[in-house]
Design an enzyme around this catalytic site. Structure first.
Site, PDB file in Angstrom:
ATOM      1  N   MET A 224       1.779   1.065  -5.383  1.00  0.00           N
ATOM      2  CA  MET A 224       0.426   1.436  -4.990  1.00  0.00           C
ATOM      3  C   MET A 224      -0.273   2.369  -5.981  1.00  0.00           C
ATOM      4  SD  MET A 224      -0.289  -0.393  -2.610  1.00  0.00           S
ATOM      5  CE  MET A 224       0.987  -1.634  -2.626  1.00  0.00           C
TER       6      MET A 224
ATOM      7  N   GLY B 255       4.299  -4.024  -1.303  1.00  0.00           N
ATOM      8  CA  GLY B 255       4.479  -3.124  -0.177  1.00  0.00           C
ATOM      9  C   GLY B 255       4.744  -3.819   1.143  1.00  0.00           C
TER      10      GLY B 255
ATOM     11  N   MET C 205      -2.339  -5.339  -2.895  1.00  0.00           N
ATOM     12  CA  MET C 205      -1.801  -6.103  -4.019  1.00  0.00           C
ATOM     13  C   MET C 205      -2.847  -6.713  -4.949  1.00  0.00           C
ATOM     14  SD  MET C 205       1.222  -5.742  -3.631  1.00  0.00           S
ATOM     15  CE  MET C 205       1.237  -6.425  -5.273  1.00  0.00           C
TER      16      MET C 205
END
Lengths: 772, 193
Positions: free
Chosen positions: A361, A398, A177
């Protein structure tokens, strides 16, 4: 035999009106599951956020006796409204793998030996003291996780930064992140999305940037599909480097060459200006233009450092900068036709359409991760499509608490629960709340994750405590970091629930409680904090990660800072932590309210959640009398950045002629240490594979299922080829899911990172292939 | 193919546990299809595909590797049901055809082996035929969440034999059958005094 119900009832001796299904066929038991003995056959349901991705679906965990036995989607949770994905529906099975770690273990003469918990905790505290005495406070480190609960991360930060006085606290969210954070900070000066999932129902156009949502965020993807079905005029554009399930469901799939999303985003802005689709009123009132350094490097060498130097520029200078990014020029770099670029620009530019951009991502694990976030924000800012229902650049997460624990609590080397260690006021606030001398908090950040593992390899760090994560599968250029962790005079503590390649390098393993075996909170992608109770007991000697840290902190002499009792500590920690965010920009709900509701969004002000930040109609932190207020930046503006296209750190060449791209599949979550122990998920996806374009496979002479060796400058792995399988890479690219510890693809990947965010790029390095 | 939404125009959607779906399904399904009894599915085969009462079933038949997000392929059989020659079976009808990302919840089985053994246990499936009085209509033993469309599962050739109804010609199921979740504690009426 064909059966109808009448024949069936005749055949099944039905003396009573009440017939248990299990007794209908005597002697045959249902194969789907083992039936709990002595159970009442009844379930009580308790709410929790799902354990897996950052969507933050609400689930209801069904409990019978002291076991979790079922799951359903929580209809009261606005995130998923009762729907889950296959991982969520089977999530509770992750608690019950037979090889669960139930006892503490310590390494003696090279062998792991089971010991009582107190002995392991004593050893950890003694080893930490000894290491600090010998090598200084910056020789001990904590490596945590976006799967840490908020209390886990909070006590880790308090112990290391506040008490011990080292900034050696990092979390795996750095790998996941960090570019999202630096993107928000550089464009808006404040972290986390301005919008919320409700934008999905309002948007007319969705553009997913390098983001296979159908597999990675399936519940939100379904929400998007449902909206398209209901409204009829909704368009979904899959903008990616590889063809996936998301491409199949999209209205249009547009493929670009790795790293050229930077060029395409600039070309979209070029077109928006050329066609005068700029929302001038918004741009003049709420934005300023900036540029930073270029040719910023890739961080592949030890001690790499970079600091950007922002400069103000004018709109005219920005326009001149964009002249290099005409659709025709960018077509040559990106492989995206000028026509498709113009089409995307027209969707963003059409004033009648509300547009949502999604990414995860693809844009985060990018050596220019911060830049590409800036560039996508540019598009939304130039058109004024931001902070209003349906107009929403949306950075997905995620992990279940990458936002809650890592970004909000600040479990990164430079961060504090409020602000950064470099800032005197922020240090003073932390010292006051933590009840420690302000001089304890070191004003200088130490190591980001990659550099922290390099420091472990070099010997600058001698002690590392790893919680809730599996770096010996996930670190890029893994060989170096595994060898480093195994060096003499390195002491590694791992808290986990199952044996992994990371517990294999441990000197002490602590048995941890998992998910609903402990009380805690997560924070999801849309600023929603979600509380869960301890719903079932953990097995054996398992202990929550928070309590493990508290036990060690007390052994190090910090009783005063960690005074709470075992029956109250989560609530007490929450109320202490909440003091850091006591302002309309970040106010959080009380412990009692979190317990009651299926998640509460912050800023939570005067009893109301803030769904759209920076929009005066919705956000009480905005200055009254204006329509928008980008209060994160001192100038009250959102920043538009001139950021150029720069290539990946390592591109295919004559010798290493393929791109290697890595990622996930729907069945498995991260390194599979939980999902592979869930029968349905492992049965559906038993092992990893390498996706090869059919034409490349033909050139190699490889058919589906044959073994292929993937070789980079750093390592190699041999695995089965998948041709026209789950996804199809373009010619010249291969794709490998990273969940399978038997095929460590990260021995092949490169530890290059975005110089601003320090987040590694797992999507782009050069490999060659050999048929085996 | 999925069923078109057919309710009276301009009414709210999704209330009463998606009660509209029952009427749509009843309207759309030929009587012959609702009354067929040629199928072979039993509760035993039904629960073999599940991990606990109410879990999403696995896909029990082969699907090609490349079979992916194209939902028309799933719904071409499971949207309305019907006989499939290659499998010599009647396709069960999904009770939630409005969701189109089928593989989000339903996955096939590519190996029988486990990664490691599991200690997983769950409760017994709900009891059948729990009429409150002799001959009274049995209550609905499961939650209606994702299973609102009674006709999809309880009628026709693909219905599980033990739960197939014999009065499929009636289309207002919840006129007689009301939810009383068998796996949850029963709430008795007590008067507030």
């Amino acid at each position: 035999m064909k059966l109808n119900r009448r024949a069936f009832i005749k055949s099944a001796a039905a003396g009573s009106a009440i017939v248990a299904a299990g007794s209908i066929f005597p002697g045959i038991s249902f194969a789907g599951w083992q039936q709990q003995e002595g159970a009442s056959g009844q379930i009580s349901w308790q709410k929790a956020p799902c354990r897996f991705c950052g969507t933050g679906c609400g689930v209801l965990v069904g409990v019978s006796g002291d076991r979790a036995v079922a799951v359903k989607g929580d209809p009261n949770c606005s995130v998923n409204k009762g729907l889950c994905c296959v991982k969520g529906f089977h999530s509770v099975q992750a608690l019950y793998g037979k090889d669960r770690i139930k006892k503490a273990q310590v390494r003696r003469n090279g062998k792991m030996v089971e010991v009582p918990m107190t002995e392991a905790l004593d050893l950890i505290a003694a080893k930490m003291k000894e290491t600090i005495e010998k090598h200084g406070k910056d020789s001990v480190a904590m490596y945590g996780s976006g799967q840490w609960t908020i209390p886990d991360g909070y006590v880790a930060s308090k112990l290391f930064k506040g008490c011990i006085g080292t900034n050696n606290v990092e979390a795996n969210a750095r790998l996941c992140m960090a570019s999202a954070v630096t993107g928000f900070m550089t464009s808006f000066g404040i972290d986390e999305p301005m919008g919320c999932y409700e934008d999905i129902e309002h948007a007319d156009v969705f553009v997913t940037w390098g983001n296979n949502m159908a597999e990675m965020h399936p519940v939100l993807f379904s929400r998007m599909l449902a909206s398209r079905k209901r409204k009829k005029n909704v368009t979904i554009i899959d903008f990616a480097t590889r063809t996936t399930r998301s491409s199949q469901a999209a209205d249009k799939s547009i493929l670009f060459k790795p790293s050229t999303d930077l060029a395409v985003a600039n070309a979209i802005c070029y077109e928006i200006i050329r066609n005068d689709w700029v929302n001038w009123d918004f741009v003049k009132k709420h934005t300023t233009f900036h540029k930073g350094k270029t040719n910023i490097g890739y961080g592949t060498e030890d001690h790499f450092s970079f600091t950007d130097v922002p400069e103000d520029i004018s709109f005219e200078q920005y326009k001149t900068f964009l002249a290099d990014y005409t659709p025709e020029k960018v077509e040559k770099i990106s492989g995206v036709s000028a026509k498709d670029i113009k089409y995307m620009a027209s969707l963003y530019g059409d004033p009648t359409k509300k547009v949502m951009s999604f990414w995860c991502m693809g844009m985060n694990q990018h050596v220019r991760g911060t830049w590409i976030q800036n560039l996508v924000y540019n598009i939304h800012l130039l058109t004024g499509k931001i902070s209003t229902p349906g107009n929403s650049p949306f950075s997905l997460t995620g992990q279940p608490s990458a936002c809650g624990t890592v970004r909000e609590v600040g479990t990164l080397t430079h961060a504090l629960p409020h602000g950064v260690v470099m800032n005197e006021h922020d240090r003073e606030m932390a010292a006051k709340i933590w009840d420690v001398p302000v001089t304890n908090i070191d004003p200088k950040p130490t190591y980001h994750t990659v550099e922290m593992f390099r420091a472990l390899d070099r010997g600058d760090i001698r002690f590392m405590w790893i919680q809730v994560t599996n770096p010996m599968v996930t670190m890029p250029n893994l060989n170096r970091y595994r060898n480093g962790a195994l060096k003499d005079d390195r002491f590694i503590v791992v808290s986990d629930v199952y044996p992994t390649p990371t517990t294999a390098v441990a000197d002490v393993i602590l048995p941890a409680t998992l998910w609903v075996e402990q009380e805690g909170m997560f924070g999801n992608s849309e600023r929603r904090t979600q509380h869960f109770d301890r719903i079932v007991p953990g097995p054996g000697d398992t202990m929550s990660d928070t309590w493990q840290i508290i036990e060690v902190a007390r052994r190090l002499g910090f009783q005063k800072q960690f005074p709470w009792g075992e029956d109250e500590y989560i609530g007490k920690i929450w109320e202490e932590y909440r003091r850091f965010h006591d302002s309309p920009k970040h106010n959080m709900a009380s412990y009692e309210m979190l317990k009651e509701r299926s998640g509460v969004q912050w800023p939570f002000v005067n009893g109301k959640e803030t769904r759209w930040r920076f929009n005066t109609k919705h956000d009480p932190a905005c200055k009254p009398g204006t329509d928008f207020d980008f209060y994160g930046k001192k100038d009250g503006k959102a920043w538009i950045w001139a950021r150029p296209y720069e290539p990946a750190a390592e591109s295919p060449d004559q010798e290493y002629n393929f791109w290697l791209n890595t990622g996930r599949v729907i069945e498995h979550w991260h390194t599979g240490s939980m999902t592979r122990r869930i029968p349905v998920l492992h049965n559906a996806m038993p092992e990893s594979y390498v996706e090869i374009n059919p034409e490349d496979a033909a050139d190699l002479g490889v058919v589906n299922g044959e073994k292929v060796k993937i070789i980079s400058r750093r390592g190699s792995v041999t695995m089965k080829a998948s041709i026209n399988g789950r996804g199809v890479p373009p010619r010249g690219m291969v794709f490998v899911p990273f969940f399978d510890e038997s095929y460590l693809i990260n021995e092949v990947t490169l530890d290059a990172f975005c110089p601003i965010s320090k987040q590694p790029d797992y999507k782009k390095c050069a490999v060659r292939l050999e048929k085996v | 193919m999925a069923l078109p939404a057919k309710g009276a125009p301009d009414i709210a959607q999704g209330f009463d546990s998606g009660g509209e779906k029952i009427f749509n399904r009843f309207n759309e399904t030929p009587l012959a299809a609702t009354t067929g009894t040629d199928g072979t599915r039993t509760l035993n085969t039904y629960y073999e595909l599940r991990q606990y009462p109410g879990s999403p079933p696995r896909v029990p038949h082969d699907v090609p590797d490349s079979f992916s997000g194209d939902t028309l392929k799933c719904l071409s059989c499971h949207g309305r049901g019907g006989y499939d020659v290659t499998l010599d079976a009647y396709a069960p009808v999904t009770p939630h055809h409005e969701y189109e990302n089928c593989f989000q919840c339903h996955v096939p089985r590519r190996t029988e082996k486990l990664f490691v053994e599991t200690d997983w246990q769950s409760i017994n499936p709900p009891l059948l035929g729990r009429s409150e009085m002799g001959g009274s209509p049995p209550p609905i033993p499961h939650t209606l969440q994702l299973r609102e469309d009674c006709i999809a599962c309880h009628t026709g050739n693909a219905a599980v034999a033990e739960i197939r109804v014999e009065h499929a010609s009636r289309g207002n199921c919840r006129q007689c059958h009301v939810p009383m979740i068998a796996t949850e504690p029963r709430k008795e009426f007590t008067r507030n005094k």
